[in-house]
Design an enzyme around this catalytic site. Structure first.
Site: not given
Ligand code: ADE
Length: 237
Positions: A88, A115, A153, A168
């Site tokens: 993230p 984690e 794609r 697209d």
């Molecule tokens: N792993 C955990 N959360 C994620 C996210 N938002 N984007 C990519 N991989 C992730």
């Protein structure tokens, strides 16, 4: 296009790739996805891949040796591929990144669990981190699959009609896609726009373009700044 995916759950990745457009692309040799499981690179009898975080705290962290072993195995098979971790905290994935990787031809995706991954692996083995957006998934597999799908794609001959990818949303013109209708002509009392039944292809093309422009302006106006617009588009807007 050749992908490598580092994952503790290869069945999850392989299962998702056994349907629809992607499974046909794999069958026809346009796309290949090669999974590597860190568990197969663990040294102990229990095939341990995680441990408690130094400094304490909740959850477990993926240990460096099995994870780096899996990454190195894929690097050896795909030497030109950038190695990207799904977290993230990475750069947000978008259609521009998808186009870049599709043109490159190979990519290794590293899906974390627990984690997170030991920071030394991110520092030593990873070329970049990518996120799907500001939310947290239980693991990187779903994100890796989203990226495999979006990049594939764009690979020639993966879609039945090359125009599909160009038209697209976020396609070559940088606009959202126009809305679509199909049979029946009347559904629960709701009809379809008459122009689409007119058979006048030039008028239909212009009308669709204007719907795409109007939709982009209403929902994602910032996209218009970089969109490829002609004089007729400017007049319409
Ligand atoms: N792993 C955990 N959360 C994620 C996210 N938002 N984007 C990519 N991989 C992730």
């Amino acid at each position: 296009m050749r992908f490598g995916v580092v994952t503790l759950f290869p069945e999850m990745v392989e299962g998702a790739l056994s349907h629809g457009v992607l499974s046909r692309a794999i069958e026809r040799g346009r796309v290949a996805v090669d999974c590597e499981n860190p568990r197969d690179h663990a040294a102990d009898a229990h095939r341990t891949v995680d441990d408690r975080p130094f400094g304490g705290g909740p959850g477990m962290v993926m240990t460096p040796a099995p994870l780096s072993g899996a990454i190195r195995a894929l690097r050896a098979r795909l030497p030109a591929a950038p190695v990207v971790a799904l977290t993230p905290q990475g750069r947000t994935f978008d259609q521009g990144v998808a186009r870049h990787w599709a043109a490159h031809g190979s990519l290794v995706l590293v899906a974390g669990r627990y984690e997170g991954m030991d920071e030394r692996v991110l520092e030593q083995e990873i070329d970049g981190e990518v996120s799907l957006g500001d939310f947290v998934l239980s693991g990187g597999e779903v994100a890796a699959l989203a990226i495999v799908d979006a990049v594939s794609r764009l690979v020639p001959e993966v879609l039945g009609d090359a125009r599909s990818a160009e038209e697209d949303s976020f396609g070559d013109e940088g606009l959202l896609d126009c809305p679509h209708w199909t049979r029946p002509e009347v559904w629960e009392g709701h009809g379809v726009p008459a122009v689409l039944l007119s058979g006048d292809h030039a008028r239909i093309a212009r009308w669709r373009r204007e719907r795409a422009l109007a939709r982009t302006r209403a929902r994602r106006p910032e996209l218009l700044e970089d969109a490829a617009l002609d004089a007729a588009d400017e007049r319409f807007l």
